[in-house]
Write a protein that holds these residues in place. Structure first.
Motif, mmCIF file in Angstrom:
data_model
loop_
_atom_site.group_PDB
_atom_site.id
_atom_site.type_symbol
_atom_site.label_atom_id
_atom_site.label_comp_id
_atom_site.label_asym_id
_atom_site.label_seq_id
_atom_site.Cartn_x
_atom_site.Cartn_y
_atom_site.Cartn_z
ATOM 1 N N VAL A 108 0.847 -1.197 0.000
ATOM 2 C CA VAL A 108 0.000 0.000 0.000
ATOM 3 C C VAL A 108 0.884 1.249 0.000
ATOM 4 C CG1 VAL A 108 -1.653 1.369 1.326
ATOM 5 C CG2 VAL A 108 -1.977 -1.101 1.112
ATOM 6 N N LEU A 109 1.884 1.268 0.874
ATOM 7 C CA LEU A 109 2.753 2.440 1.002
ATOM 8 C C LEU A 109 3.696 2.605 -0.186
ATOM 9 C CD1 LEU A 109 3.515 2.192 4.821
ATOM 10 C CD2 LEU A 109 2.028 3.846 3.667
ATOM 11 N N LEU A 110 3.959 1.518 -0.889
ATOM 12 C CA LEU A 110 4.762 1.604 -2.112
ATOM 13 C C LEU A 110 3.984 2.230 -3.258
ATOM 14 C CD1 LEU A 110 6.749 -1.771 -2.394
ATOM 15 C CD2 LEU A 110 7.722 0.528 -2.334
ATOM 16 N N ASN A 111 2.687 1.966 -3.279
ATOM 17 C CA ASN A 111 1.907 2.290 -4.472
ATOM 18 C C ASN A 111 0.870 3.399 -4.306
ATOM 19 O OD1 ASN A 111 3.026 0.116 -6.208
ATOM 20 N ND2 ASN A 111 2.089 -1.229 -4.691
ATOM 21 N N SER A 112 0.635 3.831 -3.083
ATOM 22 C CA SER A 112 -0.414 4.836 -2.869
ATOM 23 C C SER A 112 0.135 6.080 -2.179
ATOM 24 C CB SER A 112 -1.544 4.238 -2.018
ATOM 25 O OG SER A 112 -2.460 5.245 -1.621
ATOM 26 N N ASP A 113 0.104 7.211 -2.882
ATOM 27 C CA ASP A 113 0.487 8.475 -2.254
ATOM 28 C C ASP A 113 -0.582 8.936 -1.267
ATOM 29 O OD1 ASP A 113 2.937 8.701 -3.547
ATOM 30 O OD2 ASP A 113 2.064 9.722 -5.279
ATOM 31 N N ASN A 114 -1.840 8.582 -1.534
ATOM 32 C CA ASN A 114 -2.926 8.956 -0.621
ATOM 33 C C ASN A 114 -2.733 8.322 0.755
ATOM 34 O OD1 ASN A 114 -4.241 10.506 -2.540
ATOM 35 N ND2 ASN A 114 -5.535 8.818 -3.251
ATOM 36 N N ALA A 115 -2.201 7.097 0.764
ATOM 37 C CA ALA A 115 -1.954 6.414 2.038
ATOM 38 C C ALA A 115 -0.930 7.186 2.867
ATOM 39 C CB ALA A 115 -1.469 4.989 1.786
ATOM 40 N N TRP A 116 0.005 7.838 2.209
ATOM 41 C CA TRP A 116 1.010 8.643 2.903
ATOM 42 C C TRP A 116 0.430 9.966 3.387
ATOM 43 C CZ3 TRP A 116 5.644 7.198 4.610
ATOM 44 C CH2 TRP A 116 6.219 6.031 4.063
ATOM 45 N N ASP A 117 -0.483 10.515 2.630
ATOM 46 C CA ASP A 117 -1.071 11.805 3.012
ATOM 47 C C ASP A 117 -1.727 11.727 4.384
ATOM 48 O OD1 ASP A 117 -0.202 12.926 0.672
ATOM 49 O OD2 ASP A 117 -2.114 12.695 -0.380
ATOM 50 N N VAL A 143 11.109 17.390 3.044
ATOM 51 C CA VAL A 143 11.331 16.401 4.094
ATOM 52 C C VAL A 143 10.316 15.265 3.961
ATOM 53 C CG1 VAL A 143 11.246 15.980 6.585
ATOM 54 C CG2 VAL A 143 12.380 18.021 5.693
ATOM 55 N N TYR A 144 9.070 15.615 3.722
ATOM 56 C CA TYR A 144 8.003 14.631 3.556
ATOM 57 C C TYR A 144 8.327 13.664 2.421
ATOM 58 C CZ TYR A 144 3.354 12.922 2.122
ATOM 59 O OH TYR A 144 2.289 12.141 1.741
ATOM 60 N N GLU A 145 8.714 14.194 1.273
ATOM 61 C CA GLU A 145 9.022 13.349 0.117
ATOM 62 C C GLU A 145 10.275 12.512 0.346
ATOM 63 O OE1 GLU A 145 7.164 12.746 -2.413
ATOM 64 O OE2 GLU A 145 5.626 14.243 -1.933
ATOM 65 N N SER A 146 11.237 13.060 1.053
ATOM 66 C CA SER A 146 12.469 12.330 1.334
ATOM 67 C C SER A 146 12.212 11.164 2.288
ATOM 68 C CB SER A 146 13.518 13.267 1.922
ATOM 69 O OG SER A 146 14.769 12.616 2.041
ATOM 70 N N LEU A 147 11.374 11.380 3.293
ATOM 71 C CA LEU A 147 11.011 10.311 4.214
ATOM 72 C C LEU A 147 10.241 9.207 3.486
ATOM 73 C CD1 LEU A 147 9.933 12.379 7.343
ATOM 74 C CD2 LEU A 147 11.878 10.809 7.212
ATOM 75 N N LYS A 148 9.336 9.619 2.637
ATOM 76 C CA LYS A 148 8.559 8.659 1.850
ATOM 77 C C LYS A 148 9.487 7.818 0.964
ATOM 78 C CE LYS A 148 5.066 10.422 -0.405
ATOM 79 N NZ LYS A 148 4.284 11.022 -1.530
ATOM 80 N N THR A 208 0.899 13.981 9.242
ATOM 81 C CA THR A 208 0.958 14.680 10.531
ATOM 82 C C THR A 208 1.838 13.925 11.521
ATOM 83 O OG1 THR A 208 -1.256 15.611 10.209
ATOM 84 C CG2 THR A 208 -0.392 15.570 12.466
ATOM 85 N N GLY A 209 1.661 12.623 11.586
ATOM 86 C CA GLY A 209 2.448 11.803 12.497
ATOM 87 C C GLY A 209 3.904 11.696 12.103
ATOM 88 N N MET A 210 4.209 11.941 10.833
ATOM 89 C CA MET A 210 5.590 11.884 10.349
ATOM 90 C C MET A 210 6.398 13.105 10.771
ATOM 91 S SD MET A 210 4.765 10.475 6.502
ATOM 92 C CE MET A 210 6.429 10.688 5.869
ATOM 93 N N LYS A 211 5.714 14.149 11.165
ATOM 94 C CA LYS A 211 6.358 15.397 11.595
ATOM 95 C C LYS A 211 7.292 15.956 10.516
ATOM 96 C CE LYS A 211 5.986 14.309 16.497
ATOM 97 N NZ LYS A 211 6.684 14.144 17.806
ATOM 98 N N ALA A 212 6.824 15.865 9.287
ATOM 99 C CA ALA A 212 7.579 16.437 8.171
ATOM 100 C C ALA A 212 7.216 17.914 8.061
ATOM 101 C CB ALA A 212 7.233 15.697 6.883
ATOM 102 N N LYS A 213 8.186 18.787 8.302
ATOM 103 C CA LYS A 213 7.898 20.216 8.375
ATOM 104 C C LYS A 213 7.688 20.879 7.024
ATOM 105 C CE LYS A 213 10.234 20.845 12.803
ATOM 106 N NZ LYS A 213 11.296 21.552 13.558
#
Length: 318
Positions: A241-250, A263-268, A254-259
């Motif tokens: 799911v996390l490999l194939n869905s950007d919506n799942a990451w959205d 940073v958000y894309e790099s963590l993903k 908040t919990g990822m604390k990507a400012k």
């Protein structure tokens, strides 16, 4: 009579639909939560015939204590710990969770090209003197340059958040840190001095390696192999799911604390790069090479009473 038959039917339905509970102990703010949150949100535990309960704990030590006290069924830890516990008579086993590994990062404006360019400079190391990445890089430096990295640089050992902050504040000239801190630094322009793939290749390790995995009491897993295998299957499905869905990451953002978006894309991207699709005897063969390197570099401070990599350290998922 009809009432009794109806009652028996209801009890039968309850038993059929009852799903065994699995308790997973994790760090309260660890990146493992991203996958477990996804697993629960998409009801992948129910789909695979069990009920997952996530128990959030304060530290890595707390997770290992909880597993040994049987307060939880599964934790995420590294196979060196499992192997050492097995050498001490404890019957744990592990199935890989992620292959994300660190390396040395330098600032974006750094002119360093090799380890030799780090001579006399400060290197921040997260995890202490027996950090596995630090030891592997020392072995690589000896083989590649004939010099121990520990003699080239001025190592500073501290916790991952402090090493991260020191790098940003230029208190260290380079850093070895956990993958998610590296991902954040890369989003700010930091770059790898050498890829871990090249390091391992130089040391004769040809396949991707893993250090951390889902860890369970092997006796319990052998008693109910279908239950542990169902958990692993659900874990793989959550990864898909996390490999194939950007919506799942959205929904996790908040919990990822990507400012910011970088940073958000790099963590993903960092998480996705660590996803394991396959783990078999060939991988274990390569890990034996890694174990021997770590045994030589870290000695008993790292591996404890173990002298070989126990084949039962790894769970054979089918």
């Amino acid at each position: 009579m009809k009432y009794k038959i109806f009652l028996l039917f209801i009890i039968f339905l309850i038993n059929v639909n009852a799903q065994e509970k699995l308790k997973v102990g994790v760090l309260a703010y660890g990146t493992v939560n991203w996958e477990l949150d996804t697993l629960k949100y998409y009801k992948l535990d129910k789909k695979n015939g069990f009920d997952l309960e996530v128990v959030k704990l304060a530290s890595k030590n707390a997770t290992s204590i909880a597993l040994q006290a049987k307060e939880v069924d599964i934790i995420v830890t590294d196979w060196l710990w499992v192997n050492t516990q097995r050498a001490n008579g404890k019957n744990f086993t592990l199935y890989p969770y992620s292959r994300s590994n660190g390396t040395i990062l330098v600032p974006k404006n750094s002119k360093a090209k090799t380890f030799l360019d780090l001579y006399g400079k400060k290197l921040g190391v997260a995890g202490g003197p027996v950090d596995k990445t630090w030891l592997i890089l020392r072995a690589y430096s000896k083989q590649k340059y004939g010099k121990d990295l520990a003699d080239l640089v001025k190592p500073t050992f501290s916790s991952p958040p402090i090493i991260y902050k020191n790098f940003l504040d230029s208190r260290v000239d380079s850093a070895i840190n956990f993958w998610h801190f590296n991902a954040k630094l890369k989003a700010k322009g930091a770059k790898e001095l050498v890829s871990i793939k090249d390091v391992l290749s130089e040391l004769g390790v040809k396949k991707d390696i893993v250090f951390i995995g889902w860890t369970i009491d092997r006796k319990k897993a052998m008693q109910k192999p279908e239950l542990f295998n169902s958990f692993i299957k659900a874990s793989h499905e959550a990864k898909d799911v996390l490999l194939n869905s950007d919506n799942a990451w959205d929904r996790l953002r908040t919990g990822m604390k990507a400012k910011d978006d970088k940073v958000y894309e790099s963590l993903k991207a960092g998480y996705r790069a660590g996803v394991i699709k396959k783990f078999d005897k060939e991988n274990i063969k390569e890990l034996k090479k890694v174990y021997n390197i770590l045994l030589k570099e870290g000695g008993k401070k790292l591996v404890g009473a173990s002298t070989t990599l126990d084949k039962k350290t790894f769970w054979e998922y089918k």
